[in-house]
Each structure stands twice: as structure tokens, then as C-alpha cells.
Design a protein around this motif. Structure first.
Motif, mmCIF file in Angstrom:
data_model
loop_
_atom_site.group_PDB
_atom_site.id
_atom_site.type_symbol
_atom_site.label_atom_id
_atom_site.label_comp_id
_atom_site.label_asym_id
_atom_site.label_seq_id
_atom_site.Cartn_x
_atom_site.Cartn_y
_atom_site.Cartn_z
ATOM 1 N N LYS A 27 0.812 -1.229 0.000
ATOM 2 C CA LYS A 27 0.000 0.000 0.000
ATOM 3 C C LYS A 27 0.839 1.269 0.000
ATOM 4 C CE LYS A 27 -3.973 2.211 2.169
ATOM 5 N NZ LYS A 27 -5.104 2.047 3.120
ATOM 6 N N PRO A 46 -3.268 4.756 9.973
ATOM 7 C CA PRO A 46 -4.634 4.398 9.591
ATOM 8 C C PRO A 46 -5.523 4.179 10.807
ATOM 9 C CG PRO A 46 -3.146 2.548 9.246
ATOM 10 C CD PRO A 46 -2.293 3.726 9.579
ATOM 11 N N THR A 47 -6.758 4.587 10.686
ATOM 12 C CA THR A 47 -7.723 4.430 11.776
ATOM 13 C C THR A 47 -8.974 3.739 11.234
ATOM 14 O OG1 THR A 47 -8.642 6.627 11.327
ATOM 15 C CG2 THR A 47 -6.897 6.484 12.990
ATOM 16 N N GLY A 48 -9.808 3.295 12.139
ATOM 17 C CA GLY A 48 -11.040 2.606 11.747
ATOM 18 C C GLY A 48 -10.937 1.118 12.012
ATOM 19 N N ASP A 49 -11.858 0.386 11.456
ATOM 20 C CA ASP A 49 -11.880 -1.063 11.657
ATOM 21 C C ASP A 49 -10.622 -1.711 11.089
ATOM 22 O OD1 ASP A 49 -14.375 -0.911 12.827
ATOM 23 O OD2 ASP A 49 -15.445 -1.295 10.946
ATOM 24 N N THR A 50 -10.131 -2.713 11.784
ATOM 25 C CA THR A 50 -9.046 -3.544 11.280
ATOM 26 C C THR A 50 -9.592 -4.946 11.061
ATOM 27 O OG1 THR A 50 -7.332 -2.298 12.444
ATOM 28 C CG2 THR A 50 -6.775 -4.525 11.742
ATOM 29 N N GLU A 62 -3.735 -3.180 3.325
ATOM 30 C CA GLU A 62 -2.556 -2.778 4.080
ATOM 31 C C GLU A 62 -1.467 -3.835 3.955
ATOM 32 O OE1 GLU A 62 -2.210 -0.013 6.300
ATOM 33 O OE2 GLU A 62 -4.119 0.756 5.543
ATOM 34 N N ILE A 112 -7.626 -1.805 6.828
ATOM 35 C CA ILE A 112 -7.890 -0.903 7.943
ATOM 36 C C ILE A 112 -8.628 0.319 7.409
ATOM 37 C CG2 ILE A 112 -6.911 0.499 9.801
ATOM 38 C CD1 ILE A 112 -4.457 -1.268 9.769
ATOM 39 N N GLY A 113 -9.713 0.692 8.086
ATOM 40 C CA GLY A 113 -10.444 1.876 7.670
ATOM 41 C C GLY A 113 -11.940 1.659 7.726
ATOM 42 N N PRO A 114 -12.694 2.697 7.413
ATOM 43 C CA PRO A 114 -14.162 2.595 7.500
ATOM 44 C C PRO A 114 -14.764 1.592 6.529
ATOM 45 C CG PRO A 114 -13.471 4.682 6.506
ATOM 46 C CD PRO A 114 -12.251 4.054 7.051
ATOM 47 N N SER A 115 -14.070 1.273 5.442
ATOM 48 C CA SER A 115 -14.596 0.318 4.458
ATOM 49 C C SER A 115 -13.959 -1.065 4.592
ATOM 50 C CB SER A 115 -14.349 0.848 3.037
ATOM 51 O OG SER A 115 -14.933 2.108 2.838
ATOM 52 N N ALA A 116 -13.255 -1.293 5.691
ATOM 53 C CA ALA A 116 -12.481 -2.522 5.825
ATOM 54 C C ALA A 116 -13.345 -3.772 5.710
ATOM 55 C CB ALA A 116 -11.723 -2.518 7.146
#
Length: 454
Positions: A157, A218-222, A250, A285-289
Motif C-alpha cells: 500500500k 490508519p484508523t477505523g476497523d481492522t 494494508e 484498515i479503515g471505515p470500508s475494511a
């Protein structure tokens, strides 16, 4: 050394307290993490603590035509840090300070001996990340990563080390110090010397400090998934399909069954192939994970995966990071590092399996699959020179196959001494001559890592 020649005494006087000469002290520098070694001890090891120390050492070596090898923590896998008999080792391990974090410009200033993971840890305090993370990131130094243009698990990435280097401080063979790049995002003044030094394997100069780029953490769902495949080729097909979408993971790593089995024997993690040929590990990782992971699971099943599930990312990624160490525990690991275009990944796995059958030897393979970078190995008895020679020939066949598929002899480990014989297979005579013209310009006396890299 039992006898100090006048020119060695000159170095001892110039760098008091920085020079090792006793056989019991310099012997540790005769190997690195590769299988390469040379017979004979170096004249001396300079344990540099500053750029001035390095400059002094190189001026001395250049004046007396002494071969120089450069060393960080010795984790290289191609023999690039191995001492030359009667040569000089310049150790940068003590130059291990993080000089500053600049969150406003997303930069970090570091000395070459800083362990890579420490840069990432320091950046985390500002919500930032140093992205390149070779499997050896807890031991390898940033100087070594720069020398080989190392990659790592996250490079699918974020790119390789060169993509994260903004500027360098480099000591040339003459002892002169040059500084490249800068702190701006754009800079088109002069040649791009930064990119030239990154990946040059110590043949053009010694990197003593760097300004590296940081990115937002990176933040949000993993979401980490594990997919098992009946064949390596089907796993390769899944990777090609995944990387053709807009969902960039990632991490996208692959381990074949022998690699997984070795990990479980030596560093148990609970990872299993469930009897299949390969395991593909990916992370978003992220809101669309979760949406991205579900899409990837479907692509894996379409390619023939017999099982896809979510798993503990820390366990899976740690299993991948220790794979090389686990295989080395099986015996002498004659290893390689090749890369092919992602669309040829399945073919490359097929060729490796064919070579394995023809040569009647196992070739455990793990890979940074998301960027087509494979690490095949042959495990041999260290006491059997015939077996070792056979292993080297097998991996030469693997390298030839990668080149035939439009790939490269090395994706991230470098050429070092172990692949130096194969350079002409990838670089035609005019291209190789152009490389050597550059080297001659920076190091006319050929004291820096001769017979390695280019």
C-alpha cells in the motif's frame, strides 16, 4: 591485530576509542544474516558515533586503498555487510539517535543506525506512521533499509523505502559529505541524488543520516483475513484478482505449507494450512475494511480457496514475520528474493513447483504477494558442500524463471555478493556499463563494497 602497521596506527590515532583490531572483537563482523562469508579477518572495525567519524575512516581507507564494508545490525541476506579480509568495517550501529519528529511536515530526522521499528514507534505519538516495515523491522536499521531499498509487509500500500526518503546525508569514498533532497514536497534542482543513493548497497557512499517521510496512521476497523488454497497457483490467481480491484490492502502476504509448518515447529502461533498448499493473509484498515474484506473473500473463493475466515491479525502477521527465521532453524537456508509482475504471480508459483519436482528438492516459498515479491528457499545440511552447491543452482533456476516472466533478480534484499554473478542476466552490457560509470564517478578507487551490488 598482533602487529600494527604504520598506516593502521594512523587510523587508531585519528579515531581514538573508535577502532577495534583484536581478533576476538572483529571476528563477529565476518558474517551477516546471509550464508555469505569470507576467509580472513578485517584489519579493523570503526564503531562510528558521528558523521565525522565515518568521514575520517573513509578518507583513511581511500588513501590506503583499503576495501570497506558498511554494517548496521547485520540483518542483510545477500552478504553485503560481510567484512573483507584485511579490509575495514564501518559500523553505524552506535549512530542510533532519532534527531527529531516534525509532525507539521510529516518528517523524521534520524541517524543511520536507528532501528526501523523505533522510527514508527516515535511517529505513533503524533498519530503518524513510518510505513516501510521489513520483516526484520525490530532489528534492521534504517541505514540498511536505505542501502537495499527494503520493502516489507506494508509496501503493497505504501511503497518501498525509496518512497519514504526525503533526503540523505552521505559520506563519499573521498570523505566528503554531501546532502541530498530536503524538506519540501517538490524539488527539481539538480539530479535526484536521493533516489540514486537509495538501493545502491553502499557502493556510492555511506548513508549516515536521513530525513524520512511519515504518513497518517490508519484508523477505523481492522479486518484481517486468512484464506487457504489447494495450490500455490490458485493463491497467485487470487492475488492477481485482488490487486486488479480498487481495494488496496494494508498487507497481502502468502506462505506455502512448508513455510507454515516450519513456523509452527519453531515459533508456534496456531497458524495452520488445514492441509492445503498455501495460506494467504490480508489486512484492511479503515471505515470500508469490512466491505473490502468481504469482496476479497469472494475473489479468493472464485480462485479456488477452500476456506476464508477472519483471524487475529497480530498472530497472523507475526507468523509471517518469523517465517525466515523459522526456515533458518531447519538448517542452512539458501534463500532468494525475486519479484515478478503481479499478473505473472500464478505462473511463477507454478514454475517453482516444477523446478522443485525436477530438482527433487523442496523449495519453501513465502511472499509479499501483493507486489509480486517472492522469497523461495532451499534448506540444506550446513556440513554438506555438495547439497549447498545444488541449492544455489536451484535458486539460480528460480531467478532465471523470474527474469523470463519479466521480473527481477531482487525485489528488496539487494544483490550483495551472492547474486553478483547474475547481474548480466538482467542488465545488458551497455546498461551495466552505465551503472559502473556512475560507480566509478563516486568511487574511482573502488574501495566501497567492491564485488557487491553493481
Amino acid at each position: 591485530m598482533s602487529t600494527r602497521t604504520p598506516f593502521l596506527e594512523e587510523l587508531l590515532v585519528a579515531l581514538p576509542g573508535r577502532v577495534l583490531t583484536a581478533p576476538e572483537d572483529v571476528g563477529a563482523y565476518c558474517t551477516d544474516s546471509s550464508r555469505a562469508s569470507l576467509d580472513g579477518l578485517p584489519l579493523a572495525v570503526v564503531t562510528a558515533r558521528s558523521t565525522d567519524d565515518v568521514a575520517t575512516a573513509l578518507r583513511w581507507a581511500n588513501r590506503h586503498r583499503v576495501k570497506v564494508s558498511v554494517r548496521g545490525s547485520g540483518t542483510g541476506l545477500t552478504g553485503g555487510a560481510v567484512a573483507y579480509p584485511d579490509g575495514l568495517v564501518v559500523s553505524l550501529a552506535a549512530m542510533d539517535r532519532i534527531l527529531g519528529i516534525d509532525p507539521a511536515n510529516r518528517l523524521a530526522d534520524v541517524q543511520a543506525g536507528v532501528v526501523t521499528a523505533e522510527i514508527d514507534r516515535a511517529a505513533a505519538a503524533y498519530g503518524l506512521m513510518y510505513a516501510p516495515d521489513p520483516a526484520s523491522h525490530r532489528e534492521s536499521t534504517i541505514g540498511g533499509n536505505i542501502a537495499t531499498n527494503a520493502g516489507g509487509l506494508r509496501c503493497v500500500k505504501y511503497g518501498v523505502t525509496a518512497d519514504s526518503v526525503a533526503g540523505l546525508e552521505v559520506v563519499l569514498a573521498s570523505g566528503d559529505v554531501v546532502r541530498t533532497g530536503g524538506r519540501t514536497r517538490k524539488d527539481v534542482v539538480g539530479y535526484d541524488l536521493t533516489r540514486l543513493f537509495v538501493g545502491s548497497e553502499g557502493t556510492l557512499g555511506v548513508v549516515t543520516a536521513a530525513t524520512v517521510r511519515l504518513v497518517p496512521r490508519p484508523t477505523g476497523d481492522t479486518v484481517t483475513f486468512r484464506a487457504v488454497f489447494p495450490t500455490l497457483a490458485s493463491a497467485g490467481e487470487a492475488v492477481t484478482a485482488i490487486m486488479a480491484t480498487t481495494a488496496v490492502p494494508e498487507v497481502m502476504e502468502l506462505m506455502d505449507r512448508p513455510s507454515v509448518d516450519a513456523v509452527e515447529r519453531h515459533h508456534p502461533t496456531g497458524l495452520s494450512t488445514d492441509g492445503a498448499a498455501a495460506v494467504l493473509v490480508g489486512q484492511f484498515i479503515g471505515p470500508s475494511a469490512r466491505v473490502q474484506s468481504a469482496d476479497v473473500a469472494r475473489l479468493c473463493r472464485d480462485a479456488g480457496a477452500t476456506g476464508v475466515d477472519e483471524a487475529d491479525g497480530d498472530i497472523l502477521l507475526e507468523a509471517r514475520r518469523v517465517t525466515g527465521r523459522a526456515l533458518s532453524a531447519e538448517g542452512l537456508r539458501v534463500s532468494s528474493d525475486v519479484a515478478v509482475p503481479i499478473a505473472r504471480l500464478a505462473e511463477m508459483f507454478g514454475v517453482i513447483e516444477q523446478i522443485s519436482r525436477e530438482e527433487r528438492v523442496g523449495i519453501p516459498t513465502f511472499a509479499h504477494a501483493g507486489d509480486g515479491n517472492l522469497h523461495p528457499s532451499v534448506i540444506v545440511d550446513p556440513a554438506d558442500p555438495v547439497a549447498r552447491e545444488h541449492g544455489e543452482r536451484v535458486l539460480d533456476r528460480v531467478s532465471d524463471a523470474a527474469l523470463a516472466l519479466g521480473g527481477t533478480l531482487s525485489g528488496e534484499h539487494g544483490i550483495g555478493s551472492l547474486k553478483h554473478h547474475a547481474l548480466s542476466k538482467q542488465l545488458d552490457p551497455p546498461t551495466l556499463a552505465a551503472h559502473r560509470l556512475v560507480r566509478d564517478a563516486f568511487d574511482p578507487n573502488h574501495i566501497l563494497s567492491p564485488g557487491r551490488g553493481i
